[in-house]
Design a protein around this motif. Sequence first.
Motif, mmCIF file in Angstrom:
data_model
loop_
_atom_site.group_PDB
_atom_site.id
_atom_site.type_symbol
_atom_site.label_atom_id
_atom_site.label_comp_id
_atom_site.label_asym_id
_atom_site.label_seq_id
_atom_site.Cartn_x
_atom_site.Cartn_y
_atom_site.Cartn_z
ATOM 1 N N LYS A 146 1.457 3.080 4.059
ATOM 2 C CA LYS A 146 2.543 4.113 4.033
ATOM 3 C C LYS A 146 2.295 4.252 5.630
ATOM 4 N N HIS A 263 9.631 -6.816 -4.852
ATOM 5 C CA HIS A 263 9.496 -5.603 -4.383
ATOM 6 C C HIS A 263 10.986 -4.791 -4.917
ATOM 7 N N GLY A 335 2.585 5.627 -8.187
ATOM 8 C CA GLY A 335 1.784 6.516 -8.524
ATOM 9 C C GLY A 335 0.276 6.380 -9.035
ATOM 10 N N GLY A 357 -0.203 3.464 -3.220
ATOM 11 C CA GLY A 357 -0.541 3.805 -1.805
ATOM 12 C C GLY A 357 -0.663 4.815 -1.672
ATOM 13 N N GLY A 358 -0.434 6.038 -1.911
ATOM 14 C CA GLY A 358 -1.005 7.057 -2.427
ATOM 15 C C GLY A 358 -1.818 8.144 -2.420
#
Length: 409
Positions: A146, A263, A335, A357-358
């Motif tokens: 990110k 993707h 998420g 990622g997050g």
Amino acid sequence: MAVARPGYVVAKYVLEDQAAQLSKRAEGIAVGLTVGSWTDLPAAKQESMKPYRGVVEGIEVIDELPEGRVRAEITIGYPTVNLTPSIPAVLTTVFGKLSMDGVIRLVDLRLPAEFIAAFPGPKFGVAGVRERVRVQGRPLVMSIFKSCIGQSLDELAAHFAEQAEGGVDLIKDDEIFFSEQHATPEQRVARFRDIASRVEQQTGKPVLYAVNLTGRTFELRDRAKRLADLGAGALLLNVVAYGYDVLQELASDPDIHIPIIAHPAVAGALYGSATHGISSHILLGQFLRLAGADIAIYPSPYGSVTLAAKEGAALVESLRQPNGLKPVLPAPSAGIHPGLVPRLVRDFGLDIIVNAGGAIHGHPQGATAGGKAFVDAVHAVATGHSLKVAAEGSEALRLALDKWGYSAS
Ligand code: 1AE
């Protein structure tokens, strides 16, 4: 992948029309998307065109609507002799101009075995990717870069090292990383390769860098070879934006000797409506496998960008079901946090990539601990332990569960 009888690609649609019009509509599709006109042809010509003519295989009313209208499933067989083994040929035939013909959705597609065999399929598949990361018996963990845009090469290298040191198996670029203002993909691969080697010496385990394959379409093949030769671990491709045929070209090139990660960006524009477009298991399942993706990223049913559980299950089924091509590794995404690992494994098994990622970068102790929390979670689940018990021996996992919660199974 659903297999059809020899010689025909069989497509099923859900559409709305007047009940009295259904037979005529189905005939119109079968003929209109193959030989064009039929009734106007002389008998001898009709006979010679028969091998090319589409056939109506089924009409079933599924709902009565007001004013004599119905919702119906119509199934049409298209002769494979009309096609070449490429997604553009299949797509344009079965849902080209038809996609613009009112309320109609392509919901199922069956291809005959001999037609499937003419596609490249994945070069590596599940077993090949596992061999490359030297991991068996547990889900793989992929960390998503990110904040790439606007970062210098030094900053990107520091982010890469931080992620790699957490013990993740792959680190992939964010799909929106097109800018080459501060670092080209070639510079990133060369720099990260050295960091990956250093980390491998410490941990004894490879970590692959999946570089976003970007640039003009006709330059991608050369760039893919260059990146693979420079030491990229895998290629990330925005398949819907570039086109499935680009994936097929790359996957069938023997000089591109690294796995390809697909993707799903833009796919929601095609599968998102209940009444129009194409089902997600065709777009992100069947087509990706035929065209040669090794890893398919898709929205999990319980993350931030979701796909209904039934659709996700059909998608994964089409990546795996025996059809002569290698199976693709599913990467349920968006998420995802460590507390979801038991549910991911319950729903999709151990042959998956946990992609996040997050929840890597947002870990209270930073990205290294973020990666470690995921690795500890997949080890626990693969060895039959609960996350709660595993967290007693892993501060990284405990902090992640405190922040994002967890599901028992
Ligand atoms: C379905 C695509 C998910 C994706 O591309 C992505 O970047 C997810 O990031 P996180 O894990 O939701 O932060």
